[in-house]
Every structure is written in structure tokens, then in C-alpha cells.
Design a protein around this motif. Structure first.
Motif, mmCIF file in Angstrom:
data_model
loop_
_atom_site.group_PDB
_atom_site.id
_atom_site.type_symbol
_atom_site.label_atom_id
_atom_site.label_comp_id
_atom_site.label_asym_id
_atom_site.label_seq_id
_atom_site.Cartn_x
_atom_site.Cartn_y
_atom_site.Cartn_z
ATOM 1 N N GLY A 293 0.632 -1.384 -0.044
ATOM 2 C CA GLY A 293 0.230 0.089 -0.175
ATOM 3 C C GLY A 293 0.881 1.237 -0.068
ATOM 4 O O GLY A 293 1.868 1.334 0.201
ATOM 5 N N ILE A 294 0.010 2.411 -0.429
ATOM 6 C CA ILE A 294 0.738 3.603 -0.110
ATOM 7 C C ILE A 294 -0.349 4.604 0.498
ATOM 8 O O ILE A 294 -1.523 4.721 0.435
ATOM 9 C CB ILE A 294 0.874 4.399 -1.635
ATOM 10 N N TRP A 295 0.153 5.305 1.383
ATOM 11 C CA TRP A 295 -0.675 6.533 2.256
ATOM 12 C C TRP A 295 -0.801 7.737 1.542
ATOM 13 O O TRP A 295 0.508 8.124 1.269
ATOM 14 C CB TRP A 295 -0.306 6.619 3.593
ATOM 15 N N VAL A 296 -1.874 8.131 1.070
ATOM 16 C CA VAL A 296 -2.094 9.465 0.429
ATOM 17 C C VAL A 296 -2.693 10.335 1.154
ATOM 18 O O VAL A 296 -4.037 10.358 1.343
ATOM 19 C CB VAL A 296 -2.655 9.465 -0.954
ATOM 20 N N SER A 297 -1.947 11.203 1.999
ATOM 21 C CA SER A 297 -2.227 12.354 3.086
ATOM 22 C C SER A 297 -2.838 13.487 2.518
ATOM 23 O O SER A 297 -2.306 13.729 1.223
ATOM 24 C CB SER A 297 -1.180 12.629 4.036
ATOM 25 N N VAL A 298 -3.751 14.250 3.188
ATOM 26 C CA VAL A 298 -4.138 15.269 2.518
ATOM 27 C C VAL A 298 -3.106 16.533 2.281
ATOM 28 O O VAL A 298 -3.018 17.233 1.351
ATOM 29 C CB VAL A 298 -5.433 16.211 3.185
ATOM 30 N N PHE A 299 -2.001 16.281 2.774
ATOM 31 C CA PHE A 299 -0.827 17.266 2.877
ATOM 32 C C PHE A 299 -0.155 16.795 1.551
ATOM 33 O O PHE A 299 0.940 17.616 1.176
ATOM 34 C CB PHE A 299 0.098 16.958 4.209
ATOM 35 N N ASP A 300 -0.233 15.685 1.300
ATOM 36 C CA ASP A 300 0.341 15.228 0.022
ATOM 37 C C ASP A 300 -0.477 15.625 -1.457
ATOM 38 O O ASP A 300 0.083 16.014 -2.595
ATOM 39 C CB ASP A 300 0.384 13.654 -0.523
ATOM 40 N N PHE A 301 -1.751 16.036 -1.260
ATOM 41 C CA PHE A 301 -2.496 16.464 -2.248
ATOM 42 C C PHE A 301 -1.817 17.423 -2.982
ATOM 43 O O PHE A 301 -1.687 17.433 -4.528
ATOM 44 C CB PHE A 301 -3.989 17.012 -1.868
ATOM 45 N N PRO A 302 -1.465 18.749 -2.345
ATOM 46 C CA PRO A 302 -0.891 19.858 -3.338
ATOM 47 C C PRO A 302 0.468 19.306 -4.188
ATOM 48 O O PRO A 302 0.479 19.687 -5.318
ATOM 49 C CB PRO A 302 -0.436 20.993 -2.304
ATOM 50 N N LYS A 303 1.358 18.432 -3.611
ATOM 51 C CA LYS A 303 2.522 18.286 -4.178
ATOM 52 C C LYS A 303 2.107 17.242 -5.178
ATOM 53 O O LYS A 303 2.951 17.190 -6.441
ATOM 54 C CB LYS A 303 3.447 17.511 -3.173
ATOM 55 N N LEU A 304 1.309 16.533 -5.320
ATOM 56 C CA LEU A 304 0.737 15.478 -6.251
ATOM 57 C C LEU A 304 -0.371 16.324 -7.327
ATOM 58 O O LEU A 304 -0.614 15.473 -8.236
ATOM 59 C CB LEU A 304 -0.102 14.293 -5.715
ATOM 60 N N GLY A 305 -0.546 17.509 -7.192
ATOM 61 C CA GLY A 305 -1.456 17.948 -7.987
ATOM 62 C C GLY A 305 -3.098 17.497 -7.759
ATOM 63 O O GLY A 305 -3.956 17.897 -8.836
ATOM 64 N N LEU A 306 -3.369 16.899 -6.659
ATOM 65 C CA LEU A 306 -4.886 16.508 -6.312
ATOM 66 C C LEU A 306 -5.532 17.352 -5.788
ATOM 67 O O LEU A 306 -6.608 17.213 -5.340
ATOM 68 C CB LEU A 306 -4.525 15.199 -5.295
#
Length: 463
Positions: A46-59
Motif C-alpha cells: 500500500g501507499i498512504w496518500v495524505s491530504v498534505f500530499d495533495f498539493p504536491k501531487l496536484g490532487l
């Protein structure tokens, strides 16, 4: 003659025993060899996708098309690194990344579209599972909902119920229970506990357990196939002090389907780098698991290639993740999840990820069969609808979806688990009401489902 005959008989017996032992030895070797490979193939990665990842991933893109493009790019990267399960942060601060009737929209996502719906779709296209990750009690960095209040439990259940309306594969809780910096509030916002006035450890666990049992029942009542699990801290005593009753969860049914302790240490821990902290924690958790609950491990992708004074192993070696996965496999654990998504692209993490990819090798989803979209026809009968479609080559089964309103959302109503089956009857429908149907094929691969495209939508009026 009798003596000679006895000697000949003993020789024959001896030869038979040797051959039998060789056969059994080969059988045992083959069994364990296949079992180990099977475990690797079936493991959760698995991979955790945090809300803090969203900006860096373009989400956090302003448009739906922009979100989809960036989500696909991220999922491509995740898939390259063997990921088969996405843990998507849907509730971080008593909020929601999806359109909610109760909770405010999370600040890191756009309100122009539904990120959860889109991510479920994109993950399932690749045969990945999508689990909804929640912080149950956290309101902000200072205050949490008071776990002792029944209204807090109901609010958490409301969030779970909303998310269960999506075609998710799991509900996943983080380790924040009694961890507020300043205090605790009820659902109206009134402060109920100030810092330093928390209840005893036993009461904490009792209050949290009430919520955990309620959520488990909520999940299973809506869709029994959906997993519910918790990712507690890696230090067992910290868990017990903060309300995480890991001992009960690993010994009694009705609480969780799995635990995923965050074992974020290397095996060169301590200022001298001579403590095998990761292995020690794995052994400790294994020894506590009297109920044989499924165990996964949270692994510290975010620490790879980084200088940490009390855990120098992350800088000294570039094979930590690879070795940790090997340890988990040898210990009978069922998989792992990496924290967090943005680190998949970090330069100083690439050596570790390369080693991990080498270990995963052939168990990755490299040979992906293409599944065609079924051609669906639906006929209306007396309080029922009869669905028929063409057999899809390579399909293990089909998922049936129905929308009960003209512009309503589709919900999965059944899974046909035979690829040769091309008919489904949906009974007990309302006379005179219109229903819309669609289906898609899936193929089971590496313990996961790989999905084909959806059929066209067919609307019928029930007789």
C-alpha cells in the motif's frame, strides 16, 4: 537361509525408508517454496496518500480534468513501485474531501468535483484497491472530539456511513485517539476535557472500544466484504496509554479485520546504530497477536536517505525497505504500506525504492490483461429486471451496478463470481419505477481485482 532372507528384507525396508524420506523432503520443500511465493504474490503493498500530499501531487487541481490527469500520473508512479492498494485520506480534521451533507470540505481539495469518486474509479481501473483513510476524532491540531461522548461516536459513524456509499474496499483509521495537545470537545464545540485531565488508560480504551465496535458493525452491515482496520503507533505501550486497545483488538472478534502498526525504525537504531529496532518491534507485535488478526506494517518511506541522529540506519543503508519486507514475509505478516505518497518522487528515496522494486520483481502487476466492456441488455419484468451480457474473455466475474434515480449515483448491488455467467436477475423492484443499470468485468490477479470498462447505461421501467 532365514538369516539371509531377513537381511535382504531389512535392506529393502531401508531403501524404501530412504526413498520415502527423499520424497517427503521434496514434498515439504516444494510446499514451503510455493507457499512463500504465494504469500509474496498475495501481499498488500500500500501507499498512504495524505491530504498534505495533495498539493504536491496536484490532487488539489481546480478542474476535474486536471485532477484526473494528476491522479493518473501518481497512480502510474505507485504502480511502478509495486503498489496495489491506495489508502486515501478522506477525513483529516472532522472534514471531508468528498461532497458531504454534514462535514465541511477539506481545504486541500476543490469543491468543483468529487475527488473520492474519481480516485476510486482510477484505482479500480488498474486493479488497485482503494481504502478510505480517516482520523476519527481530530478536530484540529489542538482539540479532538471527546471519545467518552456517545455523540462523538455517532459523528464518526456518520462519516463512515457517507463514505460507505462509494465503491471502496476498506475503512482505515489512523492512530489518533487520546492525542490532543490542548483538550477535547463535544460535537457542539464545548470543551469537555482540558489537557492534563484525561481519564485513566483503562477508561480511554473502553471509550475508544465503544466507537471501534460500533464502526465495525456499521461497515459490516453495509458491505461485509469491506475491510475495517486501524494503524496504531509502533510502540505498544504508547498505544495502550492513548486509548488504542491493541491487546483486545488482537484477541477478540468484532473490532477490526487487521492492524497496521507503524514500525518506522531501521535495524541500525540508536546513536551507535547497533539496535535492531525494526525486527524487535515485529517480534513484539507477532507475540501479542493471540487471535491471529491479519498484520500489515507501516513502513517509513519518508525517512529513507535521511540523516536521523537516533536512527542512522536510514542514511547508512539504501536497502532498509527491501530488508524490512523480507523480514515481514519471513514473520508471516500479510503486507505493508509506505508513508507517504509524495516520497515516491523524492530523489533521496530512489535508491531504496529501486531495491524494493528488485525484491518485488515478478509479483508486480506487469502482465495486465485487457478486459473489454460488456454489451449489456436489460428487460423489465414483473417487479424485476433481467440483465444479460456477452461473455468477456479473461473475466473472473462481473460487478452489477444500479442507480435508483435519473441522475442518482450508481451503487454496486451484486458481484457475479463466475466469468462464464452472462445473466443476472434483480428482483423485488418497485412497479412503475425506473432503474438504470451498468456492469463491468473483472479479473482476479495477484490477489486483487483488475477491472474492465463499464458497459453502456440501460434504463428500464419496471412492470
Amino acid at each position: 537361509m532365514k538369516t539371509k532372507g531377513r537381511v535382504e528384507m531389512l535392506k529393502r525396508i531401508g531403501i524404501f525408508v530412504i526413498l520415502l524420506l527423499l520424497f517427503l523432503g521434496q514434498t515439504v520443500f516444494s510446499f514451503y517454496g510455493e507457499g512463500t511465493a504465494f504469500a509474496a504474490e498475495k501481499e498488500l503493498r500500500g501507499i498512504w496518500v495524505s491530504v498534505f500530499d495533495f498539493p504536491k501531487l496536484g490532487l488539489n487541481a481546480s478542474s476535474e480534468s486536471g485532477f484526473v490527469k494528476n491522479a493518473q500520473k501518481f497512480l502510474d508512479k505507485a504502480e511502478e513501485n509495486g503498489v496495489n492498494t491506495v489508502f486515501l485520506h478522506v477525513r483529516a480534521f472532522d472534514d471531508a474531501i468528498y461532497p458531504s451533507k454534514v462535514f465541511r470540505r477539506n481545504q486541500y481539495v476543490s469543491s468543483a468535483y468529487d475527488p473520492l469518486k474519481l480516485m476510486v474509479r482510477e484505482a479500480h481501473k488498474r486493479g488497485m484497491e482503494l481504502h478510505a483513510w480517516m482520523n476519527p476524532y481530530r478536530l484540529d491540531y489542538e482539540y479532538y472530539l471527546d471519545p467518552a461522548k456517545a455523540s462523538s461516536t455517532e459523528r464518526v459513524k456518520t462519516a463512515v456511513s457517507e463514505v460507505m456509499a462509494y465503491d471502496i474496499d476498506g475503512i482505515h483509521f489512523d492512530d489518533y485517539f487520546y492525542n490532543a495537545k490542548t483538550g477535547y470537545k463535544d460535537v457542539s464545540g464545548a470543551i469537555t476535557i482540558q489537557g492534563g485531565q484525561e481519564p485513566s488508560a483503562e477508561r480511554k480504551k473502553s471509550y475508544v472500544n465503544t466507537m471501534v465496535r460500533a464502526v465495525y458493525r456499521e461497515v459490516k452491515s453495509k458491505k461485509a466484504s469491506v475491510d475495517f482496520g486501524i494503524s496504531p503507533q509502533g510502540t505498544t505501550e504508547n498505544c495502550r496509554l492513548s486509548g488504542a486497545d491493541i491487546d483486545t483488538w488482537m484477541s477478540q472478534k468484532g473490532y477490526v479485520d487487521y492492524l497496521m502498526p507503524q514500525i518506522y525504525w531501521s535495524n541500525q537504531y540508536g546513536s551507535a546504530g547497533n539496535r535492531t529496532m525494526f525486527s524487535d518491534r515485529v517480534r513484539e507485535w507477532s507475540s501479542l497477536n493471540s487471535g491471529k488478526v491479519t498484520l500489515y506494517a507501516g513502513l517509513a518511506l519518508y525517512r529513507t536517505g535521511t540523516a536521523i541522529s537516533d536512527d542512522p540506519g536510514w542514511k547508512k543503508k539504501s536497502t532498509n525497505l527491501k530488508e524490512q519486507v523480507q523480514i515481514l514475509r519471513n514473520s508471516g505478516w500479510a503486507g505493508y504500506t509506505l508513508f507517504s505518497a509524495q516520497d515516491l518522487a523524492r530523489d533521496t528515496a530512489q535508491a531504496e525504492l529501486s531495491g524494493l522494486r528488485t525484491l518485488l520483481g515478478s509479483v508486480q502487476n506487469t502482465a495486465k490483461p485487457k478486459l473489454a466492456a460488456p454489451k449489456l441488455s436489460v428487460s423489465a419484468g414483473k417487479k424485476r429486471a433481467v440483465l444479460k451480457w456477452n461473455k468477456i474473455a479473461g473475466a473472473s466475474g462481473y460487478q452489477i451496478y444500479r442507480a435508483d434515480k435519473a441522475k442518482g449515483s450508481f451503487k454496486r448491488i451484486s458481484t457475479v463470481k463466475k466469468g462464464a455467467t452472462t445473466k443476472y436477475i434483480n428482483a423485488k423492484l418497485k412497479k412503475g419505477k425506473k432503474y438504470t443499470f451498468r456492469i463491468r468485468a473483472y479479473r482476479s490477479q495477484n490477489g486483487k481485482k483488475l477491472y474492465g470498462g463499464y458497459s453502456s447505461r440501460i434504463t428500464v421501467k419496471i412492470k
